[in-house]
Each structure stands twice: as structure tokens, then as C-alpha cells.
Design an enzyme around this catalytic site. Structure first.
Site, PDB file in Angstrom:
ATOM      1  N   PRO A   1       0.796  -1.227   0.000  1.00  0.00           N
ATOM      2  CA  PRO A   1       0.000   0.000   0.000  1.00  0.00           C
ATOM      3  C   PRO A   1       0.834   1.286   0.000  1.00  0.00           C
ATOM      4  CG  PRO A   1      -0.120  -1.110   2.127  1.00  0.00           C
ATOM      5  CD  PRO A   1       0.540  -2.062   1.175  1.00  0.00           C
ATOM      6  N   ASN A   2       0.306   2.261  -0.719  1.00  0.00           N
ATOM      7  CA  ASN A   2       0.858   3.618  -0.836  1.00  0.00           C
ATOM      8  C   ASN A   2       2.115   3.706  -1.702  1.00  0.00           C
ATOM      9  OD1 ASN A   2      -1.117   4.940   0.876  1.00  0.00           O
ATOM     10  ND2 ASN A   2      -0.166   3.820   2.562  1.00  0.00           N
TER      11      ASN A   2
ATOM     12  N   ARG B   1       5.312  10.799  -2.624  1.00  0.00           N
ATOM     13  CA  ARG B   1       5.068  10.434  -1.229  1.00  0.00           C
ATOM     14  C   ARG B   1       6.351  10.607  -0.403  1.00  0.00           C
ATOM     15  NH1 ARG B   1       4.766   4.331   1.233  1.00  0.00           N
ATOM     16  NH2 ARG B   1       4.214   4.987   3.327  1.00  0.00           N
TER      17      ARG B   1
ATOM     18  N   TYR C   1      11.416   8.355   0.912  1.00  0.00           N
ATOM     19  CA  TYR C   1      11.279   7.283  -0.081  1.00  0.00           C
ATOM     20  C   TYR C   1      11.911   7.601  -1.436  1.00  0.00           C
ATOM     21  CZ  TYR C   1       8.073   5.472   3.427  1.00  0.00           C
ATOM     22  OH  TYR C   1       7.541   4.999   4.597  1.00  0.00           O
TER      23      TYR C   1
ATOM     24  N   ASN D   1       7.799  -5.779  -1.229  1.00  0.00           N
ATOM     25  CA  ASN D   1       7.808  -4.681  -0.263  1.00  0.00           C
ATOM     26  C   ASN D   1       6.379  -4.596   0.272  1.00  0.00           C
ATOM     27  OD1 ASN D   1       7.831  -2.377   1.234  1.00  0.00           O
ATOM     28  ND2 ASN D   1       8.899  -1.123  -0.284  1.00  0.00           N
TER      29      ASN D   1
ATOM     30  N   ALA E   1       3.297  -0.911   4.726  1.00  0.00           N
ATOM     31  CA  ALA E   1       2.802  -0.908   6.110  1.00  0.00           C
ATOM     32  C   ALA E   1       2.353  -2.291   6.580  1.00  0.00           C
ATOM     33  CB  ALA E   1       1.657   0.096   6.242  1.00  0.00           C
TER      34      ALA E   1
ATOM     35  N   HIS F   1       4.332  -4.621   9.073  1.00  0.00           N
ATOM     36  CA  HIS F   1       4.286  -4.520  10.533  1.00  0.00           C
ATOM     37  C   HIS F   1       2.981  -5.042  11.117  1.00  0.00           C
ATOM     38  CE1 HIS F   1       7.572  -1.975   9.325  1.00  0.00           C
ATOM     39  NE2 HIS F   1       6.754  -1.145   8.722  1.00  0.00           N
TER      40      HIS F   1
ATOM     41  N   ASP G   1       1.566 -15.621   6.494  1.00  0.00           N
ATOM     42  CA  ASP G   1       1.124 -17.013   6.322  1.00  0.00           C
ATOM     43  C   ASP G   1       1.156 -17.419   4.850  1.00  0.00           C
ATOM     44  OD1 ASP G   1       0.767 -17.269   9.034  1.00  0.00           O
ATOM     45  OD2 ASP G   1      -1.423 -17.202   8.984  1.00  0.00           O
TER      46      ASP G   1
ATOM     47  N   GLU H   1      12.472  -9.724   1.017  1.00  0.00           N
ATOM     48  CA  GLU H   1      11.684  -8.589   1.517  1.00  0.00           C
ATOM     49  C   GLU H   1      12.529  -7.334   1.323  1.00  0.00           C
ATOM     50  OE1 GLU H   1      10.749  -9.011   5.685  1.00  0.00           O
ATOM     51  OE2 GLU H   1      10.274  -6.890   5.902  1.00  0.00           O
TER      52      GLU H   1
ATOM     53  N   HIS I   1      12.737  -2.942   1.632  1.00  0.00           N
ATOM     54  CA  HIS I   1      12.196  -1.652   2.076  1.00  0.00           C
ATOM     55  C   HIS I   1      13.109  -0.563   1.547  1.00  0.00           C
ATOM     56  CE1 HIS I   1       9.371  -3.649   4.633  1.00  0.00           C
ATOM     57  NE2 HIS I   1      10.349  -4.449   5.006  1.00  0.00           N
ATOM     58  N   LEU I   2      12.489   0.506   1.060  1.00  0.00           N
ATOM     59  CA  LEU I   2      13.269   1.648   0.583  1.00  0.00           C
ATOM     60  C   LEU I   2      14.028   2.281   1.741  1.00  0.00           C
ATOM     61  CD1 LEU I   2      10.187   2.671  -1.352  1.00  0.00           C
ATOM     62  CD2 LEU I   2      12.356   2.631  -2.543  1.00  0.00           C
ATOM     63  N   SER I   3      13.327   2.477   2.845  1.00  0.00           N
ATOM     64  CA  SER I   3      13.934   3.130   4.009  1.00  0.00           C
ATOM     65  C   SER I   3      14.533   2.085   4.943  1.00  0.00           C
ATOM     66  CB  SER I   3      12.865   3.939   4.756  1.00  0.00           C
ATOM     67  OG  SER I   3      11.850   3.080   5.251  1.00  0.00           O
TER      68      SER I   3
ATOM     69  N   ARG J   1      13.775   4.060  12.125  1.00  0.00           N
ATOM     70  CA  ARG J   1      12.562   4.883  12.142  1.00  0.00           C
ATOM     71  C   ARG J   1      11.742   4.635  13.412  1.00  0.00           C
ATOM     72  NH1 ARG J   1       9.675   4.532   6.567  1.00  0.00           N
ATOM     73  NH2 ARG J   1       8.646   6.356   7.468  1.00  0.00           N
TER      74      ARG J   1
ATOM     75  N   ARG K   1       7.947   0.431  13.369  1.00  0.00           N
ATOM     76  CA  ARG K   1       8.450  -0.082  12.085  1.00  0.00           C
ATOM     77  C   ARG K   1       9.619  -1.060  12.275  1.00  0.00           C
ATOM     78  NH1 ARG K   1       5.913   3.312   8.230  1.00  0.00           N
ATOM     79  NH2 ARG K   1       5.587   5.387   9.077  1.00  0.00           N
TER      80      ARG K   1
HETATM   81  C1  DQA Z   1       8.388   0.803   3.627  1.00  0.00           C
HETATM   82  C2  DQA Z   1       8.525   1.008   5.140  1.00  0.00           C
HETATM   83  C3  DQA Z   1       7.192   0.830   5.843  1.00  0.00           C
HETATM   84  O1  DQA Z   1       7.341   1.016   7.239  1.00  0.00           O
HETATM   85  C4  DQA Z   1       6.192   1.830   5.323  1.00  0.00           C
HETATM   86  O2  DQA Z   1       4.926   1.614   5.913  1.00  0.00           O
HETATM   87  C5  DQA Z   1       6.099   1.860   3.853  1.00  0.00           C
HETATM   88  C6  DQA Z   1       7.312   1.710   3.047  1.00  0.00           C
HETATM   89  C7  DQA Z   1       9.706   1.119   2.881  1.00  0.00           C
HETATM   90  O3  DQA Z   1       9.806   0.716   1.728  1.00  0.00           O
HETATM   91  O4  DQA Z   1      10.596   1.760   3.425  1.00  0.00           O
HETATM   92  O5  DQA Z   1       5.029   2.091   3.283  1.00  0.00           O
HETATM   93  O6  DQA Z   1       8.065  -0.543   3.373  1.00  0.00           O
END
Ligand code: DQA
Length: 148
Positions: free
Chosen positions: A14-15, A22, A27, A78, A81, A84, A91, A102, A104-106, A111, A115
Site C-alpha cells: 500500500p501507498n 510520497r 522514499y 515490499n 505498512a 508490521h 502465512d 523482503e 524496504h526503501l527506508s 525509524r 516499524r
Molecule cells: C516501507 C517502510 C514501511 O514502514 C512503510 O509503511 C512503507 C514503506 C519502505 O519501503 O521503506 O510504506 O516498506
């Protein structure tokens, strides 16, 4: 169903459809379309078909994982959210018998405390975090070396 040996699926949660605008200070400025195109190009050079999928919906992500399970040889995810919060995505990943990275950009560990915990991590092969959009290309290298 016959397994296509050279397909890798990339799932964005999501997002992430809003990447580029964003919170660019966290990011980065690359859009999701940029990232997807770089992944497909790199995949092609290395002899792999890269399929990309983004959804803001937990159930849609789970459906995609279940549908892809027999057709792909590696997965990059990725979960955003849902990383978490989602026992259900964990599952679904747990049932896969293939390399899963897995990403993550950040750097989620630098953080907010909520997270720091990935519910997904115990169900995957390895994790890449904190390298921005370049992390996706590192994840592709990782998944391909695990497949080979
Ligand atoms: C994220 C880190 C997550 O905590 C956050 O909710 C995201 C992006 C990242 O790519 O850094 O939406 O997965």
C-alpha cells in the site's frame, strides 16, 4: 499447472503507487513506474521475466501470492505498512517453496519503533532495507543468485 522457470514476481504494498511524490525525503523521487521499468530491464538482461504488481489491499496481495505460487521461481516483496501488521501475508509467504526477498526503501530500524518489527521476516529468505530504489535491484540480484 506448469512452472515457468524464468519468472520473478515483484509485489509492492500500500501507498507505494504514490512513490515519487510520497514523502520523497524518506522514499526518494523515483516513481513506481521507474522502479518497475528498471527491474524489468535488468531482469531481461539476466534472462528472467519480471512481473510487477501493486495493491493497496491486503487480500489482493494474498490472492496474488497464492496465484503466482506455482508459476514463479522467485519473489520480491515490499509489503509496506503490512510488513508490521499482516499475519495473513506472512502465512501466505510461509507456504511458498522458493526464494523470497523482503525489501524496504527506508531503513525501517532507524525509524519509529512500530516499524522495527517485520511480521513477514520469519517467512522470507532475506531482507534488504535502507538503500532506496536501488534496493529493488539489489533484491533482484539476490533472488537470481538464490535461484541459480
Ligand atoms: C516501507 C517502510 C514501511 O514502514 C512503510 O509503511 C512503507 C514503506 C519502505 O519501503 O521503506 O510504506 O516498506
Amino acid at each position: 499447472m506448469k512452472k515457468e522457470p524464468l519468472s520473478i514476481l515483484v509485489i509492492h504494498g500500500p501507498n507505494l503507487n504514490l512513490l515519487g511524490t510520497r514523502e520523497p525525503e524518506i522514499y526518494g523521487t523515483q516513481t513506481l513506474a521507474d522502479i518497475d521499468s528498471d527491474l524489468k530491464k535488468k531482469g531481461e538482461k539476466l534472462g528472467f521475466r519480471v512481473e510487477t504488481f501493486q495493491s493497496n489491499h491486503e487480500g489482493a496481495i494474498i490472492d496474488k501470492i497464492q496465484q503466482a505460487a506455482t508459476n514463479i521461481c522467485g519473489l520480491i516483496i515490499n509489503p509496506a505498512a503490512y510488513t508490521h501488521t499482516s499475519v495473513a501475508i506472512r502465512d501466505a509467504l510461509q507456504m511458498l517453496d522458493l526464494p523470497v526477498v523482503e525489501i524496504h526503501l527506508s531503513n525501517i530500524y532507524q525509524r519509529e519503533p512500530f516499524r522495527h518489527k517485520s511480521l513477514i521476516a520469519p517467512a522470507i529468505t532475506g531482507q534488504i532495507a535502507g538503500f532506496g530504489a536501488h534496493g529493488y535491484l539489489l533484491a533482484l540480484d539476490a533472488v537470481i543468485s538464490l535461484i541459480r
